[in-house]
Design an enzyme around this catalytic site. Structure first.
Site: not given
Length: 164
Positions: A111, A127
């Site tokens: 991430d 995402d």
């Protein structure tokens, strides 16, 4: 055919951004992207959104793979026919596949996008695809499903009496 292109663009962008971050930032290092608004921050997430089920990568991998198979089935069998519903499925598929690749290859998800002005989980391109896909899926289901892809009018209630 543009659905395949959409899938490939999101999947490639997700993997390319993750590769760049891993090669250019140390774990937990940050770099400004839009100062005061958004930064790149390299983290390794062993869970899902908001780190739910942290350290249960195997379970998240199984669940994600199952959901990806269901979405693929819906697309290939043309159960979802409306373009908005199909776009939602493709975005969900691309995002799910992007994070599943990480989980299977690395044991965690890379991430990198961190909002600086609010407390929000660090996220990635996959995402983003999932969130957009879920919004489109909700719009499709609430406003278009019944008219375009849902059961025929008399079959909604499940009994022959509704025809009389």
């Amino acid at each position: 055919m543009w659905y395949i292109a959409l899938f490939l663009v999101f999947l490639a962008a997700d993997q390319a951004v993750k590769l760049w971050v891993v090669q250019h930032l140390a774990l937990y290092e940050s770099a400004p992207l839009l100062p005061g608004f958004l930064e790149l921050r390299y983290i390794q997430n062993t869970g899902g959104g908001w780190s739910i089920l942290s350290d249960y990568t195997w379970l998240l991998s199984i669940l994600t793979a199952f959901i990806m198979l269901v979405l693929l089935y819906l697309l290939l069998r043309r159960i979802v026919r409306h373009p908005l519903g199909r776009t939602a499925c493709v975005l969900l598929l691309a995002g799910g596949c992007g994070n599943l690749i990480d989980r299977l290859r690395l044991g965690y998800v890379v991430d990198m996008f961190n909002f600086q002005f609010i407390s929000y989980p660090v996220f990635n391109v996959a995402d983003i695809a999932v969130v957009i896909g879920m919004i489109l899926a909700a719009v499709y289901y609430l406003f278009l499903y019944e008219k375009h892809d849902g059961p025929e009018r008399g079959e909604r209630h499940g009994d022959a009496a509704s025809h009389q």
